[in-house]
Design a protein around this motif. Structure first.
Motif, PDB file in Angstrom:
ATOM      1  N   GLU A   1       0.892  -1.277  -0.001  1.00  0.00           N
ATOM      2  CA  GLU A   1       0.092  -0.003   0.023  1.00  0.00           C
ATOM      3  C   GLU A   1       0.690   1.284  -0.206  1.00  0.00           C
ATOM      4  OE1 GLU A   1      -3.137   0.288  -0.272  1.00  0.00           O
ATOM      5  OE2 GLU A   1      -3.734  -1.751  -0.223  1.00  0.00           O
ATOM      6  N   ASP A   2       2.213   1.299   0.442  1.00  0.00           N
ATOM      7  CA  ASP A   2       2.941   2.554   0.334  1.00  0.00           C
ATOM      8  C   ASP A   2       3.201   3.012  -0.965  1.00  0.00           C
ATOM      9  OD1 ASP A   2       2.985   1.924   3.013  1.00  0.00           O
ATOM     10  OD2 ASP A   2       5.132   1.299   3.246  1.00  0.00           O
ATOM     11  N   GLN A   3       3.002   2.032  -2.183  1.00  0.00           N
ATOM     12  CA  GLN A   3       3.252   2.470  -3.346  1.00  0.00           C
ATOM     13  C   GLN A   3       2.397   3.859  -3.877  1.00  0.00           C
ATOM     14  OE1 GLN A   3       5.540   1.337  -5.551  1.00  0.00           O
ATOM     15  NE2 GLN A   3       6.376   0.198  -3.640  1.00  0.00           N
ATOM     16  N   LYS A   4       1.475   4.059  -3.216  1.00  0.00           N
ATOM     17  CA  LYS A   4       0.555   5.234  -3.617  1.00  0.00           C
ATOM     18  C   LYS A   4       0.832   6.590  -3.152  1.00  0.00           C
ATOM     19  CE  LYS A   4      -2.855   4.217   0.245  1.00  0.00           C
ATOM     20  NZ  LYS A   4      -2.551   2.890   0.696  1.00  0.00           N
ATOM     21  N   PHE A   5       1.872   6.326  -2.009  1.00  0.00           N
ATOM     22  CA  PHE A   5       2.284   7.740  -1.230  1.00  0.00           C
ATOM     23  C   PHE A   5       3.134   8.286  -2.187  1.00  0.00           C
ATOM     24  CE2 PHE A   5       1.354   4.815   2.498  1.00  0.00           C
ATOM     25  CZ  PHE A   5      -0.119   5.475   2.857  1.00  0.00           C
ATOM     26  N   GLY A   6       3.386   9.783  -1.846  1.00  0.00           N
ATOM     27  CA  GLY A   6       4.482  10.671  -2.563  1.00  0.00           C
ATOM     28  C   GLY A   6       5.726  10.501  -1.432  1.00  0.00           C
ATOM     29  N   LYS A   7       6.446  11.608  -1.381  1.00  0.00           N
ATOM     30  CA  LYS A   7       7.248  11.698  -0.215  1.00  0.00           C
ATOM     31  C   LYS A   7       6.892  11.610   1.273  1.00  0.00           C
ATOM     32  CE  LYS A   7      10.318  14.464  -3.393  1.00  0.00           C
ATOM     33  NZ  LYS A   7      10.965  15.441  -3.739  1.00  0.00           N
ATOM     34  N   ILE A   8       5.640  12.221   1.340  1.00  0.00           N
ATOM     35  CA  ILE A   8       5.052  12.151   2.738  1.00  0.00           C
ATOM     36  C   ILE A   8       4.515  10.901   3.012  1.00  0.00           C
ATOM     37  CG2 ILE A   8       3.755  13.502   4.442  1.00  0.00           C
ATOM     38  CD1 ILE A   8       6.161  14.895   3.284  1.00  0.00           C
ATOM     39  N   LYS A   9       5.040  10.187   4.106  1.00  0.00           N
ATOM     40  CA  LYS A   9       4.471   8.801   4.520  1.00  0.00           C
ATOM     41  C   LYS A   9       3.817   8.885   5.743  1.00  0.00           C
ATOM     42  CE  LYS A   9       7.391   7.372   1.475  1.00  0.00           C
ATOM     43  NZ  LYS A   9       6.768   7.095  -0.261  1.00  0.00           N
ATOM     44  N   PRO A  10       3.069   7.927   6.131  1.00  0.00           N
ATOM     45  CA  PRO A  10       2.282   8.034   7.203  1.00  0.00           C
ATOM     46  C   PRO A  10       3.098   8.526   8.571  1.00  0.00           C
ATOM     47  CG  PRO A  10       1.655   5.815   5.941  1.00  0.00           C
ATOM     48  CD  PRO A  10       3.000   6.488   5.303  1.00  0.00           C
ATOM     49  N   TYR A  11       4.143   7.893   8.744  1.00  0.00           N
ATOM     50  CA  TYR A  11       4.904   8.324   9.856  1.00  0.00           C
ATOM     51  C   TYR A  11       5.287  10.035   9.987  1.00  0.00           C
ATOM     52  CZ  TYR A  11       8.980   7.395   6.697  1.00  0.00           C
ATOM     53  OH  TYR A  11       9.919   7.194   5.887  1.00  0.00           O
ATOM     54  N   ASP A  12       5.454  10.383   8.549  1.00  0.00           N
ATOM     55  CA  ASP A  12       5.523  11.933   8.429  1.00  0.00           C
ATOM     56  C   ASP A  12       4.318  12.448   8.997  1.00  0.00           C
ATOM     57  OD1 ASP A  12       8.196  11.715   7.160  1.00  0.00           O
ATOM     58  OD2 ASP A  12       7.220  10.924   5.279  1.00  0.00           O
ATOM     59  N   VAL A  13       3.115  12.087   8.558  1.00  0.00           N
ATOM     60  CA  VAL A  13       1.851  12.682   8.927  1.00  0.00           C
ATOM     61  C   VAL A  13       1.755  12.727  10.518  1.00  0.00           C
ATOM     62  CG1 VAL A  13      -0.644  12.338   8.900  1.00  0.00           C
ATOM     63  CG2 VAL A  13       0.936  11.909   6.641  1.00  0.00           C
ATOM     64  N   VAL A  14       2.042  11.732  11.113  1.00  0.00           N
ATOM     65  CA  VAL A  14       1.975  11.543  12.619  1.00  0.00           C
ATOM     66  C   VAL A  14       2.758  12.658  13.403  1.00  0.00           C
ATOM     67  CG1 VAL A  14       2.407  10.108  14.664  1.00  0.00           C
ATOM     68  CG2 VAL A  14       1.307   9.135  12.652  1.00  0.00           C
ATOM     69  N   ALA A  15       4.129  12.752  12.229  1.00  0.00           N
ATOM     70  CA  ALA A  15       5.029  13.765  13.150  1.00  0.00           C
ATOM     71  C   ALA A  15       4.310  15.201  12.883  1.00  0.00           C
ATOM     72  CB  ALA A  15       6.326  13.620  12.409  1.00  0.00           C
ATOM     73  N   ILE A  16       3.655  15.470  11.761  1.00  0.00           N
ATOM     74  CA  ILE A  16       3.268  16.867  11.562  1.00  0.00           C
ATOM     75  C   ILE A  16       2.079  16.808  12.393  1.00  0.00           C
ATOM     76  CG2 ILE A  16       1.786  18.284   9.962  1.00  0.00           C
ATOM     77  CD1 ILE A  16       3.868  16.812   7.869  1.00  0.00           C
ATOM     78  N   MET A  17       1.373  16.043  12.831  1.00  0.00           N
ATOM     79  CA  MET A  17       0.245  16.122  13.610  1.00  0.00           C
ATOM     80  C   MET A  17       0.562  16.669  14.944  1.00  0.00           C
ATOM     81  SD  MET A  17      -2.099  12.969  12.469  1.00  0.00           S
ATOM     82  CE  MET A  17      -3.157  12.924  13.913  1.00  0.00           C
TER      83      MET A  17
END
Length: 218
Positions: free
Chosen positions: A113-129
């Motif tokens: 499922e990671d193939q659909k992401f750009g440079k920003i991955k789930p762990y990056d989203v958590v860090a931004i949150m």
């Protein structure tokens, strides 16, 4: 010589049976014992993970990671109890390797499922949150749950994710112009009195938010 060959064949057969037994033993099944034969909801802790087993026609199991990781593993089962699918989720977004099985619990497909992401991955989203003070994993707090502290086990994710909607839109092309549209993460959360709609550019990580009920424009 015949005796040696006979012994070798016995050993080969034994090893083959052992491998088959191990393979079958690895197949995951719904926990009927924990749910009292599928009649009751079950909750337990395992090394700071919070495990919730829910009986239904198709049983499912939610495994919430400790607050420092902030995600969950979803497992869905067939009516016969064998595993149907399992994988990681951040909000409503699948990530990592998702596995799909037939009705005998045999793996038939594994999707990255990671193939659909750009440079920003789930762990990056958590860090931004966390940077935007939507969540605080060290303290077990969330902007959605004022005056409330949770254990920094899997209970934290399980408790706050109901007030935080996380979705993802893959990169696409505009129909009229044909221009590339960057992948987009969307985070919507509710406080005691307001709704906040946030967007994260899936390539640059640029963050913007808007308070109220009006949706953000792309």
């Amino acid at each position: 010589m015949k005796l040696i060959i006979h012994i070798a064949l016995i050993c080969l057969c034994f090893n083959s049976c052992a491998l088959q037994k191990n393979k079958i033993g690895m197949i995951e099944k719904f926990d009927l014992i924990a749910t009292e034969n599928g009649t009751k909801h079950s909750e337990k802790y395992l090394d700071d993970w919070f495990i919730v087993i829910s009986p239904s026609n198709n049983g499912y199991q939610s495994e919430y990671a400790p607050a420092k990781d902030f995600y969950m593993i979803m497992k869905i089962f067939y009516p016969n109890g064998f595993i149907k699918e399992r994988g990681k989720m951040l909000g409503r977004v699948k990530f990592g390797i998702w596995e799909y099985f037939d009705e005998n619990g045999i793996l038939t497909e594994a999707v990255d499922e990671d193939q659909k992401f750009g440079k920003i991955k789930p762990y990056d989203v958590v860090a931004i949150m966390e940077k935007e003070k939507i969540i605080n994993r060290e303290e077990g707090t969330s902007v959605t749950k004022w005056n409330k502290k949770y254990n920094i086990t899997g209970e934290f994710y399980a408790s706050v994710i109901g007030s935080i909607i996380i979705t993802f839109e893959p990169a696409s092309k505009e129909i009229i112009t044909g221009n590339e549209v960057a992948p987009l993460w969307k985070i919507t959360y509710f406080t005691s009195s307001q709704l906040c709609a946030c967007e994260i550019d899936g390539e640059t990580g640029f963050f913007k938010k808007e308070w109220g009920t009006r949706r953000l424009r792309r």
